[in-house]
Design a protein around this motif. Sequence first.
Motif, PDB file in Angstrom:
ATOM      1  N   ASP A 180      71.976  60.171  96.223  1.00  0.00           N
ATOM      2  CA  ASP A 180      70.846  60.423  95.376  1.00  0.00           C
ATOM      3  C   ASP A 180      69.406  60.186  95.852  1.00  0.00           C
ATOM      4  OD1 ASP A 180      68.720  61.979  93.509  1.00  0.00           O
ATOM      5  OD2 ASP A 180      68.555  60.393  92.165  1.00  0.00           O
ATOM      6  N   ILE A 181      69.818  59.885  97.828  1.00  0.00           N
ATOM      7  CA  ILE A 181      68.693  60.216  98.741  1.00  0.00           C
ATOM      8  C   ILE A 181      68.566  61.441  98.921  1.00  0.00           C
ATOM      9  CG2 ILE A 181      68.676  58.881 100.798  1.00  0.00           C
ATOM     10  CD1 ILE A 181      69.937  56.704  99.786  1.00  0.00           C
ATOM     11  N   HIS A 182      67.435  61.686  98.874  1.00  0.00           N
ATOM     12  CA  HIS A 182      67.035  63.368  99.918  1.00  0.00           C
ATOM     13  C   HIS A 182      66.515  62.824 101.037  1.00  0.00           C
ATOM     14  CE1 HIS A 182      67.325  65.429  95.894  1.00  0.00           C
ATOM     15  NE2 HIS A 182      67.650  64.055  95.288  1.00  0.00           N
ATOM     16  N   VAL A 183      66.783  63.772 102.191  1.00  0.00           N
ATOM     17  CA  VAL A 183      66.040  63.507 103.569  1.00  0.00           C
ATOM     18  C   VAL A 183      65.503  64.522 104.383  1.00  0.00           C
ATOM     19  CG1 VAL A 183      67.252  62.600 106.090  1.00  0.00           C
ATOM     20  CG2 VAL A 183      67.998  62.220 104.058  1.00  0.00           C
ATOM     21  N   HIS A 184      64.922  65.025 104.619  1.00  0.00           N
ATOM     22  CA  HIS A 184      63.471  65.901 105.008  1.00  0.00           C
ATOM     23  C   HIS A 184      63.404  65.380 106.789  1.00  0.00           C
ATOM     24  CE1 HIS A 184      64.308  67.703 101.003  1.00  0.00           C
ATOM     25  NE2 HIS A 184      63.582  66.797 101.027  1.00  0.00           N
ATOM     26  N   ALA A 185      62.426  66.569 107.000  1.00  0.00           N
ATOM     27  CA  ALA A 185      61.613  66.168 108.455  1.00  0.00           C
ATOM     28  C   ALA A 185      60.763  67.466 108.337  1.00  0.00           C
ATOM     29  CB  ALA A 185      62.623  66.482 109.466  1.00  0.00           C
ATOM     30  N   LEU A 186      59.698  66.691 108.864  1.00  0.00           N
ATOM     31  CA  LEU A 186      58.311  67.180 109.108  1.00  0.00           C
ATOM     32  C   LEU A 186      58.537  68.036 110.831  1.00  0.00           C
ATOM     33  CD1 LEU A 186      55.775  65.615 107.177  1.00  0.00           C
ATOM     34  CD2 LEU A 186      57.625  67.647 106.268  1.00  0.00           C
ATOM     35  N   ALA A 187      57.406  69.369 110.778  1.00  0.00           N
ATOM     36  CA  ALA A 187      57.628  69.555 112.257  1.00  0.00           C
ATOM     37  C   ALA A 187      55.668  69.692 112.472  1.00  0.00           C
ATOM     38  CB  ALA A 187      58.319  70.226 112.446  1.00  0.00           C
TER      39      ALA A 187
END
Length: 272
Positions: A180-187
Amino acid sequence: MNAIRLDGKVAFITGGANGIGEGAAMNIARYGGDIAIADNDAKNGERVAAAVRALGRKAIYIPTDVMHTEQIDSAVKQTATHFGRLDILVNNAGGSRRVSFLEQSERSWRKHIDLNFISMLTATQAAAGAMISAGNGGTIINIASSEALRAAPGYAVYAACKAGMVSFTKSMSLELANHDIHVHALAPDMIKTPGLSPYFDLASAEMNAARDRYIPLARLGSTDEIGNVIVFLASGMASYLNGLTIPVDGGALASSGWTRSPTTGEWNLYHG
């Protein structure tokens, strides 16, 4: 409505003493989170920590040179011990300078890679381990760049690191999903930070005209606007999102070759 709140959550932010990292710290704190700032800028690190505490949240500053992996690992462990948990990681530390690749030294390549990519790998491994041990899930947000999604002449190695960050984000979103670890990136693109001024004269008429031609919203972004997206992704409002890369750029990536005429306001392809 409480799903946006971050009460009881702890965020670890690399490069949290200025710019986007500072915006992340302050916005997370406004929504109830506690903050650990890992940075080698002691003066501003302590300043941001004090500002977070002034909001009624807990905060610590941990002197950290992200060029040294052992310091990052130690800072993550110190955070988890101090607060008793770790819920949010913001991999924000990074930087570059303009140089032609053919003139760039191997030492410069390695410095770019260590600062922008290896530091993220180290913090992610350490923080994910702490999140898994606590069993509360978590969110990892990698601050990439618009240069990860387009060409970047003069910044080739930096852009390659940021593109690698985007790819790594996707892989980690799968590897860590069972925990339940969510991983995202911002650009982000043109965000008004102290690090932007050495590259651009933000007060010049030429700069303002170029901004209006290429950025659909016709203005620079703010660190608070990056922080708002970070808060959303770290909150329960984003509970079914995973593996995203979000351009926070006023529409600059979408315009890609289209420019706004300064006289008519119309959008034209490859001229303006």
